[in-house]
Design an enzyme around this catalytic site. Structure first.
Site, mmCIF file in Angstrom:
data_model
loop_
_atom_site.group_PDB
_atom_site.id
_atom_site.type_symbol
_atom_site.label_atom_id
_atom_site.label_comp_id
_atom_site.label_asym_id
_atom_site.label_seq_id
_atom_site.Cartn_x
_atom_site.Cartn_y
_atom_site.Cartn_z
ATOM 1 N N GLN A 210 12.051 9.291 -9.990
ATOM 2 C CA GLN A 210 10.830 9.948 -9.530
ATOM 3 C C GLN A 210 11.141 11.365 -9.048
ATOM 4 O O GLN A 210 11.871 11.543 -8.067
ATOM 5 C CB GLN A 210 10.219 9.122 -8.381
ATOM 6 C CG GLN A 210 8.906 9.662 -7.842
ATOM 7 C CD GLN A 210 8.404 8.841 -6.660
ATOM 8 O OE1 GLN A 210 9.099 7.946 -6.178
ATOM 9 N NE2 GLN A 210 7.215 9.147 -6.175
ATOM 10 N N GLY A 211 10.593 12.364 -9.707
ATOM 11 C CA GLY A 211 10.886 13.758 -9.347
ATOM 12 C C GLY A 211 9.731 14.418 -8.617
ATOM 13 O O GLY A 211 9.029 15.273 -9.173
ATOM 14 N N SER B 177 9.909 14.984 -4.685
ATOM 15 C CA SER B 177 10.388 15.725 -3.504
ATOM 16 C C SER B 177 11.201 16.955 -3.894
ATOM 17 O O SER B 177 11.971 16.930 -4.853
ATOM 18 C CB SER B 177 11.263 14.822 -2.636
ATOM 19 O OG SER B 177 10.497 13.791 -2.087
ATOM 20 N N SER C 141 16.387 8.903 -6.374
ATOM 21 C CA SER C 141 17.275 7.756 -6.506
ATOM 22 C C SER C 141 17.317 7.316 -7.958
ATOM 23 O O SER C 141 16.339 7.452 -8.690
ATOM 24 C CB SER C 141 16.836 6.618 -5.582
ATOM 25 O OG SER C 141 15.515 6.289 -5.816
ATOM 26 N N GLU D 40 0.637 0.036 -5.395
ATOM 27 C CA GLU D 40 0.886 -1.083 -4.501
ATOM 28 C C GLU D 40 2.377 -1.416 -4.454
ATOM 29 O O GLU D 40 2.972 -1.836 -5.428
ATOM 30 C CB GLU D 40 0.084 -2.281 -5.015
ATOM 31 C CG GLU D 40 0.142 -3.439 -4.095
ATOM 32 C CD GLU D 40 -0.012 -2.994 -2.649
ATOM 33 O OE1 GLU D 40 0.887 -3.323 -1.872
ATOM 34 O OE2 GLU D 40 -0.994 -2.306 -2.311
ATOM 35 N N GLU E 171 7.774 9.654 11.565
ATOM 36 C CA GLU E 171 6.853 10.669 12.071
ATOM 37 C C GLU E 171 5.639 10.798 11.143
ATOM 38 O O GLU E 171 4.489 10.832 11.611
ATOM 39 C CB GLU E 171 7.557 12.024 12.193
ATOM 40 C CG GLU E 171 8.534 12.128 13.359
ATOM 41 C CD GLU E 171 9.908 11.530 13.070
ATOM 42 O OE1 GLU E 171 10.087 10.938 11.980
ATOM 43 O OE2 GLU E 171 10.797 11.639 13.932
#
Lengths: 337, 380, 337, 380
Positions: free
Chosen positions: D124-125, D127, D159, D243, D363
């Protein structure tokens, strides 16, 4: 797997919420509390007319024939209203006698309790909720974990920091184990009483959370609603977490009481531990989030804090329940080893 | 590094101890708040007679020119002797020093002695319902009328207002000032007049330490402006920044006494053998000691670098957290008797909830620490 | 009453800070750690040339003749640098032998320790810092609270999660109580060792706090420095509180060791309890405040977290010290009753 | 209210249990990360052969159309059997469902089966170094060149990138779009090309679960745009909102197993008689159960009201807190052996620090709870 109230249960909740909003406003609670823990007699009569003290009592004894979950639903709403009434003790004692009592005990106590003609007390000899004027007490004797049924006791009024409820110290009286000769039944009765108190705490916490949210959305400081400050937001998030933790465990305990009695000991310990600590934390947070106002008599959040403190005492504190949970976990691990 | 008192400090302490031994504060009257306050007032009169009412004031004004450490010793010893805070604590700690800094000769002569003797009690009119901790948001108005100012507005959290002759009042004299902290003026307002109404604010303990103050056409003569018209922000900062570390020592000793009392009651019930109880009491003992040590470090820092720093925010935060944990533990250990209406522990439990709100909420204190001590940026 | 370092002590601190910044950068620490807990030999030679291992050893044994506070100052700086060196154990053992050892023990061990010719280990048989290659060990035997002096023991290297320091398990060896026949002296020696470890933790926490402050002032998210968010600010404020609590108690313990030995037992327990919990909390918070970066090997905060974990283990955990504090408080209350 | 499984759920569980009993996952290879991943890949192949790889996918794509409760059961049972997560977990949970929602017929046919069989791993690209949790701040650029896009930029926290054939890549295609979340496009990027460099990011555990992804002229054909040019924000939301509650069940069961293990080790050392230890273990037991119960309540809520709600933020936060407390308690109870390099408890202790960062920091999760669940206002 359906972990939510049924439509019927939601309807009970809705009716209770609406009724109590109309009949047990803060003004009424305050009136009762400031009058020296007088109860709201009109409210009690109305609850009795609805048959709610007997919600979990069988129809053959004049009850509604519903179960522990329905009782929990009502208790949450009574807690939410912080209502000044002997409902908790009477309904919880009735439910425990119904589920665990001997035939004689049920016949003797249930009709009058279900109708609300007489009331009950719950707790210990040192702290008994609703004891004054009660016909029968369900006392949780610590060492054995068994509930005792006590009648004819002397209940001396005990003024506590929570004047929205009457408390007493208990001496004398005729005591017998709840159920046929004590043991598992009498322990289950004690667990049912604790589950009931935990359910009330859920409502107390829910009310504290909602009052706080309303306040911090409205109240402005430095030109913005204080609810926009991350510190306040994080506090509210923690209040939600504690409230929902208490709710999940209280519902589990109520469900287990009727549907999976073998899981009740653990479920009741979970509910009691979560409620005793969570109720105090959430209501203390509510005072803090209200700032100076929260520390005033006028602000009403303090009734919730005080009730949560007394409920925690009725539950015997979180610690004994955590110890019980550790022992249960150890037993399970040992059994699977 | 030297954590013992030097000769001067020891002499000061010994003299004070001897005086306290010869002049015991007695036991507080029970129940009635007014009687309790009268006791404190009488106690301050006796302190003043002995020359102990305002040890941190300069000798010329009736003080002893005490160092910060001596001030700390004073409050520690006071608490240790079971004495109450002097009745006019706001006058001694806030009004007096602010008047010394900004007052005219006349103002000093008029006000300082009655502060010292508790003849005239002072209260502080800073906070307002919608301003909270934000002094720049003060809405109370003062409008010039001849050589008087006419004041209209509302103040909250004014402790001792019911007993006060005077009020340190911050009001807005120039609503058109370009910045909000401009246009404020600091008044010495006589409380004994029409136009000043004091309404007690009942707390969750049932007591009324605080009041609301309604000002409707209250009048203050020009002569009672402190530090000049339009200079209220600066004068108020003097009040706010004034050294209150001595008070912190008083509160700490009180907390330590409370903890000792709890240890004693736990011991009497055989609870000290319970490792969970011991663990919690040990943690509270640690926190009490950390507070004491950190407060002394703060004193040294102030004595070395001058101005009081923002460390007070850290100790205030620690103190309120600890006092809340302590009183809750008492309820856990002592059971229903600590929840009985009117029981001392029940009072302490409820009263402690105010600790993290009064005198700066913990949220505000953490902000102060973050911005002033750690230099973190402000949002926007 | 002067609760701050003297000018001379501040000068020692300044020199140490500057020297270590130049000689023990993160690159050097990393090099030592990634080489399998090798020590930075050049650094050790330099520390020895400065006479620091013998800072608290009398001049008659080749030491600097200074005291426990000066030792604490150095240890804080070594902890701040997370330096890969046997300084903590050697200097702490030397200081304990100097203050509490018998004449024979002092004569035998101090000259070589003060010069850094030989090194020492401290801890327990299960976890001894700097044990491998050490000529002498100061082991804290839990039940009696007395420090034992052990020589000729077998120290097997123990690779821990903290590769900035060498650890060992200990077996065998000749053991004798530190001091003349044990008792109060040997207990004071143990307290001195704990006070030394606590002083190191103060530096570890201080570094973690400073790295975090620098990071959150620099790092921007949603268009602002993350240090402007109240949640981050509150975290940093808590880190400061924990760091300063550890510092106040560690300084108190160091001062008491020399100036008020009768207060050392309590002071050391305070310092150990504050350091064991505080060090871990502050360094864990540092990782969290660094976000994803903080969880990477490259970010260096993890060395501090790992050191704080091992230091807490060397201190034996906070709990036993809290128990000791409770007992001390109870004793005082009983005595005044 | 019914906290038992119904007949369909029980049948599903029993069938799965039988299959797992007949197809045990075996023990994980020790030490080598590549070998461990190969084991997980092989495990997914076996799951796929048995029809168990993607129970929540519709039957037409090789799934079982499992309900959320069945999905939860799947992951609970997987964890209980000691099985690892399937190797292609991001493909199964994120890429697959996103392609099902937004993909063309060709894209579905091309990609879904290799996802299911773990033949093609996905990463997954989203961030980026300076964007963090803020998707609107994505800087990676995609520039049109004929019927291809040329990608330049950097991604972090990807990852499985070292094993991935494909990447769910969000890049900026229109830097001039008036709002920052406009002008983004979602690409299916082939990782096996020049211009894509994967650099492992070593964690504090010493392992490298995550990578940095350097994109320097990587090329993606038009055909691999998902959901249309400029529509990347919406498509990415599908990925983000997908989900993942099943995964939460897996993690919870893992945590429960860890706690049971700690209870066992504490018991073996006679530590359960220590009331402080019992108190802490009891608290962890409570938290684990609260998580389980709350997660089931969340499932019911989703099944009743449709869309996944933000309750996941609450359970993720609770889970990471609890796992950190649990692993720290293990270090406290087991002493140095839990701090030994390479010891399982030492790994868990360090790894747990990532729990409150990965997949949304605590946070951020609290903000989500405050704003989306509690409806509190945003600053500004």
């Amino acid at each position: 797997m359906h972990f939510d109230l049924t439509d019927d249960q939601k309807e009970i909740k809705r009716v209770a919420r609406e009724l109590l909003a109309a009949r047990s406003s803060w003004a009424r609670v305050r009136e009762a509390a400031e009058g020296g823990a007088r109860y709201d007699d009109a409210l009690w009569r109305e609850l009795c007319e609805l048959g709610w003290p007997g919600i979990a009592v069988g129809e053959e004894h004049g009850g509604q024939g519903l179960g522990a979950v329905e009782l929990a639903v009502l208790l949450e709403e009574l807690g939410y209203a912080c209502a000044a009434s002997p409902f908790l003790s009477t309904a919880a004692a009735a439910a425990a006698i119904e589920a665990c009592g001997s035939g004689a005990q049920r016949a003797r106590w249930l009709p009058a309790l279900a109708s609300g003609e007489t009331t009950a007390g719950i707790g210990t000899r040192a702290l008994c909720a609703d004891g004054v004027g009660a016909a029968v007490l369900v006392l949780l004797e610590r060492p054995s974990g068994e509930a005792m049924l006590v009648s004819g006791a002397e209940c001396a009024p005990l003024a506590t920091i929570d004047p929205t409820r009457r408390y007493a110290t208990v001496s004398g009286g005729d005591a017998e184990p709840l159920g046929d000769g004590g043991g598992a039944g009498a322990r289950a009765a004690a667990d049912r009483v604790r589950a009931a108190v935990a359910a009330e705490v859920v409502g107390v916490a829910q009310r504290a959370l909602e009052m706080t949210l309303a306040y911090v959305k409205e109240r402005r400081q430095f030109g913005v609603p204080v609810g926009a400050f991350q510190a306040v937001q994080n506090r509210c998030a923690q209040m939600l977490l504690d409230t929902e933790s208490a709710r999940s465990t209280a519902l589990f305990a109520a469900w287990a009481a009727d549907a999976a009695p073998e899981r009740l000991p653990e479920a009741a310990a979970l509910a009691a531990a979560a409620a005793a600590d969570g109720g105090r934390a959430v209501t203390a947070s509510a005072i803090q989030a209200h700032g100076g106002i929260g520390f005033t008599w006028e602000a009403d959040v303090h009734w919730l804090y005080k009730r949560a403190q007394l409920d925690a005492a009725l539950l015997g504190g979180a610690r004994q329940h955590r110890a019980r949970l550790a022992a249960l976990a150890a037993g399970r691990v040992a059994a699977s080893a | 590094m030297d954590l013992t008192f030097d000769a001067r400090e020891t002499a000061f302490r010994d003299e004070l101890r001897a005086w306290l031994a010869a002049n015991p504060p007695g036991t507080p009257p029970h129940g009635d708040e007014d009687a309790h306050y009268a006791w404190r007032r009488d106690w301050q009169r006796r302190l003043a007679e002995g020359g102990w009412a305002a040890v941190h004031w300069p000798a010329e004004h009736g003080g002893r020119g005490a160092t910060l450490t001596q001030s700390a010793i004073f409050y520690e010893e006071l608490a240790a002797a079971g004495a109450p805070l002097p009745a006019n604590v706001l006058g001694l700690l806030l009004a007096g020093p602010t008047i010394m800094t900004w007052g005219t000769q006349e103002q000093k002569e008029r006000h300082l002695v009655p502060i010292l003797t508790a003849e005239e009690i002072w209260c502080q009119g800073f906070s307002e319902p919608d301003a909270g901790s934000d002094l720049a948001a003060v809405k109370t108005r003062a409008v010039k009328d001849g050589d008087e100012w006419v004041i209209t507005g509302q103040k909250v959290w004014t402790s001792m207002a019911q007993y006060a002759k005077w009020c340190m009042l911050v009001a807005r004299t120039d609503p058109d000032a370009p910045k909000k902290h401009q246009g404020l003026t600091y008044f010495l307002m006589d409380m004994e007049q029409d136009g000043v109404e004091v309404v007690p604010l009942k707390q969750i303990t049932g007591e009324s330490e605080f009041n609301e103050l309604f000002l409707d056409g209250a009048r203050v003569p020009d002569a009672n402006v402190l530090g000049g018209v339009g200079n209220g922000w600066k004068v108020a900062l003097t009040t706010l920044m004034n050294e209150r570390s001595g008070l912190a020592f008083f509160l700490q000793v009180r907390m330590r006494q409370l903890l000792d009392q709890l240890v004693g009651e736990a011991s009497a019930r055989g609870l000290l053998d319970d490792p969970v109880v011991a663990d919690k009491l040990g943690e509270l003992h640690l926190r009490c000691e950390v507070l004491r040590l950190t407060a002394y470090r703060g004193l040294t820092a102030i004595e070395t670098y001058g101005q009081p720093g923002p460390e007070g925010s850290l100790t205030k935060w620690m103190w309120s957290d600890t006092n809340q944990a302590l009183t809750q533990l008492a309820a856990d250990l002592l059971g229903p008797e600590a929840l009985t209406d009117g029981a001392p522990w029940a009072f302490e439990l409820l009263r402690a909830r105010g600790n993290s709100i009064e005198g700066g909420t913990t949220e505000v204190l953490k902000n102060i620490v973050a911005e002033r001590v750690l230099g973190l940026p402000r949002l926007k």
